[in-house]
Design an enzyme around this catalytic site. Structure first.
Site, PDB file in Angstrom:
ATOM      1  N   GLU A 179       0.823  -1.220   0.000  1.00 24.62           N
ATOM      2  CA  GLU A 179       0.000   0.000   0.000  1.00 24.62           C
ATOM      3  C   GLU A 179       0.856   1.269   0.000  1.00 24.62           C
ATOM      4  O   GLU A 179       1.148   1.835   1.045  1.00 24.62           O
ATOM      5  CB  GLU A 179      -0.943   0.023   1.219  1.00 24.62           C
ATOM      6  CG  GLU A 179      -1.856   1.244   1.219  1.00 24.62           C
ATOM      7  CD  GLU A 179      -2.744   1.354   2.458  1.00 24.62           C
ATOM      8  OE1 GLU A 179      -3.659   2.197   2.438  1.00 24.62           O
ATOM      9  OE2 GLU A 179      -2.522   0.620   3.437  1.00 24.62           O
ATOM     10  N   LYS A 216      -2.767  -1.962  -2.885  1.00 26.20           N
ATOM     11  CA  LYS A 216      -3.798  -1.071  -2.355  1.00 26.20           C
ATOM     12  C   LYS A 216      -3.345   0.346  -2.665  1.00 26.20           C
ATOM     13  O   LYS A 216      -2.314   0.809  -2.154  1.00 26.20           O
ATOM     14  CB  LYS A 216      -3.987  -1.287  -0.850  1.00 26.20           C
ATOM     15  CG  LYS A 216      -5.056  -0.366  -0.250  1.00 26.20           C
ATOM     16  CD  LYS A 216      -5.491  -0.808   1.147  1.00 26.20           C
ATOM     17  CE  LYS A 216      -6.481   0.179   1.740  1.00 26.20           C
ATOM     18  NZ  LYS A 216      -7.091  -0.286   3.003  1.00 26.20           N
TER      19      LYS A 216
END
EC number: 4.1.2.13
Length: 298
Positions: A179, A216
């Site tokens: 992420e 993400k």
């Protein structure tokens, strides 16, 4: 190495739905509780605070609205993984009772800003945490860095750090969610995303062929900008964070990106409060979940 659960892998790769992020931790827990209507005066120490937040998460997870028809996975905070719901470890409860794939947030927060980015702080005892996650039947992990400026050096450092730790996680038999968040308020967000995509592609090309990761990312400025990452054989799924957008705006932006699914935390719990009757709570959560789901299946 522990074996990755193939049923869960298949569900994450091709199931319809989104990921619920229930992983606010440490510094963000008081904020999450206060949005839920539990003020700081309601607890006197961390243990009491984490018990209250576990009650909130238990209420969400056990709600009939929290259904695998809409929700593929849920990201837990370490403290939640180490607690139980109705006598079962939280990850087991999610999978055995709800058919929802459990993930664990493993990062320890962000380092200070340098080169326009915030790298992850060193993750002390990561190996021990991953061992425990495997024992608790967790499927994958999540870790966040933050990109605030379109600084090529900083963005490369972020992506290299994420993939280095990601490989360590995969070797333990877990699928890492990488992420590298781009700040939605950044003045040069679109430029940051262009640099970020190139750096991610470089790192994906360096992976051994059997390695699987998830990504993400912030919802991109240019619609469908991450489509080519979705088709990379290493990538199980690309999911999006709400990043500070209100729920409605996050859903609108998400719906413009085909194949991108939500992994929302704040936008998921918007409008929920401790004082609601179970009926009101479940109806509110159900409405939110259906709206996020609809935006995720475009």
């Amino acid at each position: 190495m522990a074996k990755i659960n193939q049923t869960q892998l298949e569900r994450m790769h091709s199931g319809k739905g989104f990921i619920a992020a229930l992983d606010q931790s440490g510094g963000s827990t008081p904020k999450a509780l206060s949005q839920y209507g539990v003020q700081e005066s309601a607890y006197t120490n961390d243990e009491e605070m984490y018990t209250l937040v576990h009650e909130m998460r238990t209420r969400i997870i056990k709600s009939p609205a929290f259904d695998s028809e809409y929700i593929l996975g849920a990201i837990l905070f370490e403290n939640t993984m180490d607690r139980k719901i109705d006598g079962q470890w939280t990850a087991d409860y999610l999978w055995d009772n709800k058919n929802i794939v459990p993930f664990l947030k493993v990062d320890k927060g962000l380092a200070d800003l340098a080169n326009g980015v915030q790298l992850m702080k060193p993750i002390a005892n990561l190996d021990e945490l991953l061992t425990r996650a495997v024992e608790r039947n967790v499927f994958g992990t999540k870790m966040r860095s933050l990109i605030k400026q379109a600084n090529a050096v900083g963005i490369r450092e972020v992506v290299e750090q994420q993939f280095a730790v990601g490989k360590q996680i995969f070797e333990k038999g877990l699928v890492p969610i990488i992420e590298p968040e781009v700040d939605i308020y950044s003045a040069d967000k679109e430029k940051s995303e262009e640099i970020l995509k190139e750096e991610i592609k470089k790192q994906l090309d360096l992976l051994d062929k059997d390695v699987k990761v998830m990504l993400k990312l912030s919802i991109p400025t240019v619609d469908d900008f991450y489509s080519e990452l979705m088709s990379d054989p290493h990538v199980v799924r690309v999911v999006a964070l709400s990043g500070g957008y209100a729920q409605e705006e996050a859903n609108q932006k998400l719906a413009q990106n085909h194949g991108l699914i939500a992994s929302f935390s704040r936008a998921l719990s918007e409008g929920l409060s401790a004082g609601q009757s179970d009926n009101d709570f479940n109806n509110m959560l159900g409405k939110t979940i259906k709206e996020i789901y609809a935006a995720s299946i475009t």
